[in-house]
Design an enzyme around this catalytic site. Sequence first.
Site, PDB file in Angstrom:
ATOM      1  N   GLU A   8      -2.002  -9.342   1.772  1.00  0.00           N
ATOM      2  CA  GLU A   8      -1.592  -9.406   3.175  1.00  0.00           C
ATOM      3  C   GLU A   8      -2.433  -8.363   3.916  1.00  0.00           C
ATOM      4  O   GLU A   8      -2.459  -7.199   3.505  1.00  0.00           O
ATOM      5  CB  GLU A   8      -0.101  -9.070   3.299  1.00  0.00           C
ATOM      6  CG  GLU A   8       0.362  -9.205   4.722  1.00  0.00           C
ATOM      7  CD  GLU A   8       1.821  -8.814   4.952  1.00  0.00           C
ATOM      8  OE1 GLU A   8       2.551  -8.597   3.970  1.00  0.00           O
ATOM      9  OE2 GLU A   8       2.195  -8.732   6.134  1.00  0.00           O
ATOM     10  N   ARG A  67       3.751  -4.655 -12.210  1.00  0.00           N
ATOM     11  CA  ARG A  67       2.836  -4.000 -11.288  1.00  0.00           C
ATOM     12  C   ARG A  67       2.388  -2.676 -11.869  1.00  0.00           C
ATOM     13  O   ARG A  67       3.013  -2.117 -12.767  1.00  0.00           O
ATOM     14  CB  ARG A  67       3.472  -3.822  -9.916  1.00  0.00           C
ATOM     15  CG  ARG A  67       4.683  -2.907  -9.881  1.00  0.00           C
ATOM     16  CD  ARG A  67       5.419  -2.990  -8.549  1.00  0.00           C
ATOM     17  NE  ARG A  67       4.627  -2.478  -7.456  1.00  0.00           N
ATOM     18  CZ  ARG A  67       4.260  -3.215  -6.395  1.00  0.00           C
ATOM     19  NH1 ARG A  67       4.617  -4.473  -6.295  1.00  0.00           N
ATOM     20  NH2 ARG A  67       3.569  -2.684  -5.422  1.00  0.00           N
ATOM     21  N   LYS A  93       1.642  -0.003   0.588  1.00  0.00           N
ATOM     22  CA  LYS A  93       0.855   0.101   1.811  1.00  0.00           C
ATOM     23  C   LYS A  93       1.655   0.733   2.943  1.00  0.00           C
ATOM     24  O   LYS A  93       1.114   1.481   3.750  1.00  0.00           O
ATOM     25  CB  LYS A  93       0.355  -1.290   2.216  1.00  0.00           C
ATOM     26  CG  LYS A  93      -0.804  -1.751   1.352  1.00  0.00           C
ATOM     27  CD  LYS A  93      -1.316  -3.103   1.792  1.00  0.00           C
ATOM     28  CE  LYS A  93      -0.388  -4.189   1.306  1.00  0.00           C
ATOM     29  NZ  LYS A  93      -0.933  -5.540   1.526  1.00  0.00           N
TER      30      LYS A  93
HETATM   31  P1  ATP Z   1       2.364  -3.097  -1.333  1.00  0.00           P
HETATM   32  O1  ATP Z   1       3.711  -3.157  -1.968  1.00  0.00           O
HETATM   33  O2  ATP Z   1       1.506  -1.983  -1.794  1.00  0.00           O
HETATM   34  O3  ATP Z   1       2.410  -3.185   0.146  1.00  0.00           O
HETATM   35  P2  ATP Z   1       1.990  -5.833  -1.599  1.00  0.00           P
HETATM   36  O4  ATP Z   1       2.429  -6.484  -2.846  1.00  0.00           O
HETATM   37  O5  ATP Z   1       2.834  -5.983  -0.411  1.00  0.00           O
HETATM   38  O6  ATP Z   1       1.634  -4.353  -1.892  1.00  0.00           O
HETATM   39  P3  ATP Z   1      -0.045  -7.688  -1.079  1.00  0.00           P
HETATM   40  O7  ATP Z   1      -1.130  -7.580  -0.099  1.00  0.00           O
HETATM   41  O8  ATP Z   1       1.031  -8.680  -0.841  1.00  0.00           O
HETATM   42  O9  ATP Z   1       0.542  -6.267  -1.209  1.00  0.00           O
HETATM   43  O10 ATP Z   1      -0.615  -7.845  -2.548  1.00  0.00           O
HETATM   44  C1  ATP Z   1      -1.648  -8.709  -2.912  1.00  0.00           C
HETATM   45  C2  ATP Z   1      -1.563  -8.959  -4.379  1.00  0.00           C
HETATM   46  O11 ATP Z   1      -1.680  -7.733  -5.094  1.00  0.00           O
HETATM   47  C3  ATP Z   1      -0.231  -9.563  -4.756  1.00  0.00           C
HETATM   48  O12 ATP Z   1      -0.450 -10.623  -5.642  1.00  0.00           O
HETATM   49  C4  ATP Z   1       0.503  -8.438  -5.416  1.00  0.00           C
HETATM   50  O13 ATP Z   1       1.397  -8.911  -6.373  1.00  0.00           O
HETATM   51  C5  ATP Z   1      -0.630  -7.613  -6.010  1.00  0.00           C
HETATM   52  N1  ATP Z   1      -0.216  -6.226  -6.132  1.00  0.00           N
HETATM   53  C6  ATP Z   1       0.215  -5.403  -5.156  1.00  0.00           C
HETATM   54  N2  ATP Z   1       0.550  -4.202  -5.638  1.00  0.00           N
HETATM   55  C7  ATP Z   1       0.310  -4.240  -6.969  1.00  0.00           C
HETATM   56  C8  ATP Z   1       0.456  -3.309  -8.045  1.00  0.00           C
HETATM   57  N3  ATP Z   1       0.909  -2.078  -7.832  1.00  0.00           N
HETATM   58  N4  ATP Z   1       0.111  -3.701  -9.278  1.00  0.00           N
HETATM   59  C9  ATP Z   1      -0.360  -4.950  -9.500  1.00  0.00           C
HETATM   60  N5  ATP Z   1      -0.522  -5.882  -8.544  1.00  0.00           N
HETATM   61  C10 ATP Z   1      -0.190  -5.538  -7.291  1.00  0.00           C
HETATM   62 MG    MG Z   2       3.386  -8.139  -0.155  1.00  0.00          MG
END
Ligand code: ATP
Ligand code: MG
Length: 561
Positions: A36, A261, A271
């Site tokens: 995102e 994760r 983020k």
């Molecule tokens: P955050 O929680 O840091 O805001 P998010 O999951 O909201 O991260 P996205 O932009 O939706 O961020 O993530 C893009 C991809 O990266 C998704 O498939 C998510 O599952 C993966 N991802 C995000 N954080 C992690 C992590 N700590 N370890 C592994 N994969 C991750």
């Molecule tokens: Mg997300």
Amino acid sequence: MSQPEVQMGPNFIRNIIDEDLASGKHQTVITRFPPEPNGYLHIGHAKSICLNFGLASYYRGRCHLRFDDTNPVKEEQEYIDAIKEDVRWLGFEWDEYEFHASDYFETLYAYAEKLVEKDQAFVCDLTPDEMREYRGTLTEPGKQSPFRGRSVEENLDLLRRMRAGEFADGSRVLRAKIDMASPNLNLRDPIIYRILRATHPRTGDAWCIYPMYDFAHGQSDSIEEITHSLCTLEFQDHRPLYDWFCEALEIYHPQQIEFARLNLTYTVMSKRRLLELVNEKHVSGWDDPRMPTLSGMRRRGFPAAAIRTFCERIGVGKSDSVIDMTVLEDCVREELDQSAPRAMGVLRPLKVTITNYPEGASEEFTAPCHPKNPEMGCRTIPFSREIYVDRDDFMEDPPKKFFRLGPDREVRLRYGYIIHCDEIIRDPASGEVTELRCSYDPETGGGKLPEGRKKVKGIIHWVSAAHALPVKVRLYDRLLSVADPAGEKQRDDRELLNPDSLEQIDKALVEPGLATAEPGDAFQFERLGYFVVDAADSEPGRPVFNRVVTLRDTWAKVAEN
Ligand code: ATP
Ligand code: MG
């Protein structure tokens, strides 16, 4: 697609894919990385990137880069650009397979109408508070919305008028009609469209209704014919909804697979929380070298190859854990040990005058750029009557095992002479040691040891006062002062920040040859660690150095030479 050599060890996802290929369920593998664009990528995303692009490359399939841009309030073009730069820097390429959930807004809307026509979605006028009340809890079932019984015609009319902008933001939503008694809260008639007047970075003001993440994500996977949709464990409870939408819409049904994760000690990986640190200026920006972002790590001097190795080394599993930061730092050291030329730098200079060396004279020693890689060539190191050594390499009252400088002690200057400390000069007011007066043994230049001469145990680094290049150096420590911030529920990140995470040294001294170093060039400053030329603050001829990481047990190693 040209991808770096990806090591892809066995893991449970590979087992699933192997079975799908063997059974003929799939002929090829199509994965996607779906960020995102509401912030910069962090090392957790790197795990997902290496996994998705790595699997695609391993199975000779492909991986799409898809921006999950369904929330225009938080999303910006700056983030889209930064994400692309970071994925490329990590070494992965998506070629023409770049997509945006917003590319599908028209299709997604058509899907919404289809659900309404099948009487599997309805327009609901409950307020957000009422909706929460009707939703129930984990232990109590929810109650049905009074608007759930609306006719297909009425729902279709209202949905079209929602799209046409007839209603105020937040006044109505479109909800899937599933099961208010489901033990899974995600299935209790979840919202699929909301009214929101916000300018979208790509679609501008074309839409005033936006699909919710759960409705957009799986359907985008389906449209792109993703075979294996990999996401983190917190989406396990969303999988029944993911599956429900594909079934109800009768569209291609990708398989969602969840993995754990990545969490790292001494840092946060969200983020939202990283954005707070940036906005409140606890760090200099998303690319502050202390940040766990890919842009921060790049600026800090972590090689992309080290991050890929790290992601391979931690593996892919199904249980959450916190990985020690030292695992990542070890990958960085291994990589830089191979690639970084050696140099000498003095962080806290202490002047040394070689009293028996002729005034005004100088000479040059030759040293290999890399002790294990002769192909990297040699460098010359100027020497003269006044040099600087690191303050830490002198002790007035040293213990026996301190093989460095002290009163009446001998030490070898790396690649140079053996010197003997004859006299200590102090500042008369403070008593602080300001200079050492030493004598050199002219027979020992360039590391030579004449027959019969006693070997010295200590070797220290140094620079010639007349030749050295003054530079700024920044030393970094952990961003947070606790290993597991998630375990500190009552305190917020601001209280957990390590006050000593950045130390700036305004006048360190390095070998003159480093004047031509370019931003991003990394060196091992012997005995001190790995340092990189900062990409943001350096000027031609005036590099600013960031310490990437320290060396381990350096003293023991150098002392043996
Ligand atoms: P955050 O929680 O840091 O805001 P998010 O999951 O909201 O991260 P996205 O932009 O939706 O961020 O993530 C893009 C991809 O990266 C998704 O498939 C998510 O599952 C993966 N991802 C995000 N954080 C992690 C992590 N700590 N370890 C592994 N994969 C991750
Ligand atoms: Mg997300």
